[in-house]
Scaffold this motif. Structure first.
Motif, PDB file in Angstrom:
ATOM      1  N   ILE A   1       1.339  12.833 -11.700  1.00 47.20           N
ATOM      2  CA  ILE A   1       1.837  11.511 -11.316  1.00 47.20           C
ATOM      3  C   ILE A   1       1.350  11.183  -9.903  1.00 47.20           C
ATOM      4  O   ILE A   1       0.802  10.107  -9.645  1.00 47.20           O
ATOM      5  CB  ILE A   1       3.380  11.433 -11.420  1.00 47.20           C
ATOM      6  CG1 ILE A   1       3.785  11.397 -12.898  1.00 47.20           C
ATOM      7  CG2 ILE A   1       3.922  10.209 -10.692  1.00 47.20           C
ATOM      8  CD1 ILE A   1       5.269  11.367 -13.156  1.00 47.20           C
ATOM      9  N   VAL A   2       1.510  12.142  -8.990  1.00 46.14           N
ATOM     10  CA  VAL A   2       1.093  11.926  -7.597  1.00 46.14           C
ATOM     11  C   VAL A   2      -0.411  11.631  -7.528  1.00 46.14           C
ATOM     12  O   VAL A   2      -0.856  10.686  -6.870  1.00 46.14           O
ATOM     13  CB  VAL A   2       1.455  13.158  -6.727  1.00 46.14           C
ATOM     14  CG1 VAL A   2       0.773  13.089  -5.366  1.00 46.14           C
ATOM     15  CG2 VAL A   2       2.971  13.257  -6.560  1.00 46.14           C
ATOM     16  N   LYS A   3      -1.183  12.429  -8.260  1.00 45.59           N
ATOM     17  CA  LYS A   3      -2.643  12.276  -8.242  1.00 45.59           C
ATOM     18  C   LYS A   3      -3.044  10.891  -8.755  1.00 45.59           C
ATOM     19  O   LYS A   3      -3.916  10.221  -8.195  1.00 45.59           O
ATOM     20  CB  LYS A   3      -3.243  13.370  -9.124  1.00 45.59           C
ATOM     21  CG  LYS A   3      -4.735  13.560  -8.957  1.00 45.59           C
ATOM     22  CD  LYS A   3      -5.171  14.936  -9.464  1.00 45.59           C
ATOM     23  CE  LYS A   3      -6.673  15.119  -9.347  1.00 45.59           C
ATOM     24  NZ  LYS A   3      -7.401  14.637 -10.509  1.00 45.59           N
ATOM     25  N   CYS A   4      -2.398  10.462  -9.809  1.00 47.03           N
ATOM     26  CA  CYS A   4      -2.735   9.181 -10.433  1.00 47.03           C
ATOM     27  C   CYS A   4      -2.382   8.014  -9.506  1.00 47.03           C
ATOM     28  O   CYS A   4      -3.165   7.065  -9.369  1.00 47.03           O
ATOM     29  CB  CYS A   4      -1.991   9.068 -11.764  1.00 47.03           C
ATOM     30  SG  CYS A   4      -2.674   7.830 -12.844  1.00 47.03           S
TER      31      CYS A   4
ATOM     32  N   THR B   1      -0.268   4.946  -1.146  1.00 45.81           N
ATOM     33  CA  THR B   1       0.346   6.054  -0.408  1.00 45.81           C
ATOM     34  C   THR B   1       1.778   6.217  -0.914  1.00 45.81           C
ATOM     35  O   THR B   1       2.513   5.231  -1.028  1.00 45.81           O
ATOM     36  CB  THR B   1       0.375   5.731   1.107  1.00 45.81           C
ATOM     37  OG1 THR B   1      -0.975   5.515   1.523  1.00 45.81           O
ATOM     38  CG2 THR B   1       0.989   6.867   1.895  1.00 45.81           C
ATOM     39  N   ILE B   2       2.144   7.453  -1.217  1.00 42.86           N
ATOM     40  CA  ILE B   2       3.503   7.704  -1.718  1.00 42.86           C
ATOM     41  C   ILE B   2       4.422   8.044  -0.546  1.00 42.86           C
ATOM     42  O   ILE B   2       4.180   9.000   0.186  1.00 42.86           O
ATOM     43  CB  ILE B   2       3.490   8.853  -2.742  1.00 42.86           C
ATOM     44  CG1 ILE B   2       2.609   8.473  -3.937  1.00 42.86           C
ATOM     45  CG2 ILE B   2       4.909   9.181  -3.180  1.00 42.86           C
ATOM     46  CD1 ILE B   2       2.462   9.578  -4.972  1.00 42.86           C
ATOM     47  N   LEU B   3       5.456   7.241  -0.366  1.00 45.56           N
ATOM     48  CA  LEU B   3       6.412   7.511   0.716  1.00 45.56           C
ATOM     49  C   LEU B   3       7.373   8.614   0.312  1.00 45.56           C
ATOM     50  O   LEU B   3       7.738   9.459   1.114  1.00 45.56           O
ATOM     51  CB  LEU B   3       7.187   6.239   1.058  1.00 45.56           C
ATOM     52  CG  LEU B   3       6.376   5.134   1.735  1.00 45.56           C
ATOM     53  CD1 LEU B   3       7.231   3.877   1.898  1.00 45.56           C
ATOM     54  CD2 LEU B   3       5.866   5.604   3.086  1.00 45.56           C
TER      55      LEU B   3
ATOM     56  N   ASP C   1       0.809  -1.221   0.000  1.00 50.08           N
ATOM     57  CA  ASP C   1       0.000   0.000   0.000  1.00 50.08           C
ATOM     58  C   ASP C   1       0.842   1.271   0.000  1.00 50.08           C
ATOM     59  O   ASP C   1       0.337   2.354  -0.223  1.00 50.08           O
ATOM     60  CB  ASP C   1      -1.045   0.012   1.121  1.00 50.08           C
ATOM     61  CG  ASP C   1      -0.500  -0.549   2.413  1.00 50.08           C
ATOM     62  OD1 ASP C   1       0.676  -0.290   2.685  1.00 50.08           O
ATOM     63  OD2 ASP C   1      -1.250  -1.246   3.128  1.00 50.08           O
ATOM     64  N   GLU C   2       2.149   1.117   0.208  1.00 53.60           N
ATOM     65  CA  GLU C   2       3.030   2.286   0.211  1.00 53.60           C
ATOM     66  C   GLU C   2       4.121   2.099  -0.834  1.00 53.60           C
ATOM     67  O   GLU C   2       4.707   1.016  -0.932  1.00 53.60           O
ATOM     68  CB  GLU C   2       3.678   2.441   1.591  1.00 53.60           C
ATOM     69  CG  GLU C   2       2.683   2.764   2.689  1.00 53.60           C
ATOM     70  CD  GLU C   2       3.351   2.871   4.046  1.00 53.60           C
ATOM     71  OE1 GLU C   2       4.367   2.175   4.266  1.00 53.60           O
ATOM     72  OE2 GLU C   2       2.855   3.639   4.871  1.00 53.60           O
ATOM     73  N   VAL C   3       4.357   3.143  -1.605  1.00 50.06           N
ATOM     74  CA  VAL C   3       5.331   3.003  -2.695  1.00 50.06           C
ATOM     75  C   VAL C   3       6.284   4.209  -2.761  1.00 50.06           C
ATOM     76  O   VAL C   3       5.963   5.305  -2.335  1.00 50.06           O
ATOM     77  CB  VAL C   3       4.630   2.881  -4.072  1.00 50.06           C
ATOM     78  CG1 VAL C   3       3.856   1.588  -4.172  1.00 50.06           C
ATOM     79  CG2 VAL C   3       3.712   4.070  -4.338  1.00 50.06           C
TER      80      VAL C   3
END
Ligand code: ATP
Ligand code: MG
Length: 385
Positions: free
Chosen positions: A169-172, A179-181, A72-74
């Protein structure tokens, strides 16, 4: 202790790639990968939000199944497109009190650099230390555990990218439920494909994908310059389409199976049949025929890279050139480059099982960046079994 996994997401023009890995000795151990071809991305940018989002979701699913890890986190990479690098300095002061430097001090410093960076149409993506200076005296790569009384200063590189590119990119990625780390520019990531000697002497990494050929120059231990040119794999295929009067898919397949980038070494005996656009009869084509076209395109891309490097004062690349990205699969690419430069040339293919393809270089380097920053900032203590 709980296993600590890192997940990297590369949203490429040709395909979305995900790599699940963990720190292993001084490198990365790959646990599973996923890849999905997509039309939702073009020139490294999202051009169809839903298609791109679905490709991300599908790729995460594949990587989950392959690795057995819940994701779930990338960590997300952004391409070197409309990217700038500049250098700056910042410091924190201790007012004469002997202080042992920790990851928190380093984090505070790098955060200061980020905050003090003027916001324009570009957004800061990565701040990386070039070196630290303890008490205006000792220049070191990692000051942790040293004692400072007066100050800790950093000379830092700041990588910024086009705000719209980054926001989308973040929105997509978030729309895909992730969740973006952190986000890392490939400019920062590619340092991990170089050896210590290459990165010290001055080396260029060139990643040729579908739409863009990204390149970054490192010297004396860190990133100095990065840019991209718009000649890459798609242009090779399109020129084959023109020359041999065939469809895009047919040309692409011929390129990948029989293609060669160096005419002198391509074979006359390797033959294939290419369906013709306007007649029922396929035409016979040799590897050498393909090479005649491919060499010109790849050489154009390399020349555009050399020209841009020269324009930016980079003329002496003592550590050599490292070729990677999907288009570096093509036979003869190393020999062609070696014909153009005097410096050492090599192709980088990740050596981790399950990811031994140059198109996975970016994603795997994202994992290395994640590990590098975690160690610098003392974020995690990793159990190596
Ligand atoms: P970009 O970086 O341009 O946004 P991407 O990261 O999705 O796109 P890659 O996956 O690195 O691109 O590479 C895709 C390209 O590699 C395609 O043009 C494909 O045709 C090319 N390619 C893959 N295998 C081969 C091969 N064996 N020979 C030649 N080209 C190949
Ligand atoms: Mg790419």
């Amino acid at each position: 202790m709980k296993e600590h996994y890192y997940v990297a997401l590369d949203i490429g023009s040709s395909s979305v790639k995900v790599v699940v890995g963990e720190k292993f000795h001084n490198g990365v151990n790959v646990i599973g990968t996923g890849q999905t071809f997509t039309d939702g991305v073009s020139k490294g940018m999202i051009n169809d939000f839903d298609q791109a989002k679905n490709a991300i979701t599908d790729t995460i699913k594949k990587a989950k199944i392959a690795s057995g890890v819940d994701i779930d986190e990338v960590f997300v990479k952004i391409p070197i497109a409309d990217t700038h690098i500049h250098f700056t300095e910042d410091a924190i002061r201790f007012g004469g009190e002997a202080t042992e430097i920790t990851g928190e001090h380093i984090e505070e410093l790098l955060e200061n650099v980020r905050m003090n960076d003027p916001a324009g149409q570009h957004e800061t993506v990565s701040v990386y230390p070039v070196s630290f200076v303890v008490d205006s005296l000792h220049e070191v790569n990692d000051p942790k555990e040293m004692i400072a009384e007066e100050s800790l200063a950093v000379k830092a590189g700041v990588v910024s990218a086009n705000r719209t590119l980054l926001i989308n990119i973040v929105k997509c990625v978030e729309a895909a439920g992730l969740t973006i780390l952190d986000v890392y520019s490939d400019a920062v990531n590619y340092q991990h494909v170089l050896t210590d000697a290459e990165i010290e002497l001055g080396a260029v990494v060139i990643d040729m994908g579908l739409d863009i050929t990204q390149f970054a120059y490192y010297e004396r231990g860190s990133l100095k310059y990065a840019n991209s040119v718009g000649i890459a794999g798609r242009d090779i295929t399109l020129d084959l389409v023109d020359e041999f009067n065939t469809s895009y898919d047919e040309a692409d397949q011929a390129k990948e199976q029989y293609g060669h980038a160096f005419f002198d070494l391509a074979s006359d005996d390797e033959k294939m049949m290419l369906a013709q656009n306007d007649s029922g009869k396929p035409a016979e084509v040799t590897s050498k025929d393909l090479a005649d076209v491919i060499e010109l395109v790849v050489e154009d891309a390399f020349m555009a890279v050399f020209e841009d490097l020269a324009k930016n004062g980079i003329n002496n690349v003592q550590g050599g050139f490292v070729l990677t990205g999907g288009s570096a699969n093509i036979r003869g690419i190393k020999e062609l480059m070696q014909d153009l430069v005097a410096e050492k040339v090599r192709v980088h293919i990740p050596n981790q099982m399950g990811a031994r393809k140059p198109e996975f270089t970016s994603a795997i380097s994202v994992l290395s960046s994640g590990i590098m920053f975690d160690e610098l900032l003392e974020y995690v203590t990793i159990d190596n079994h």
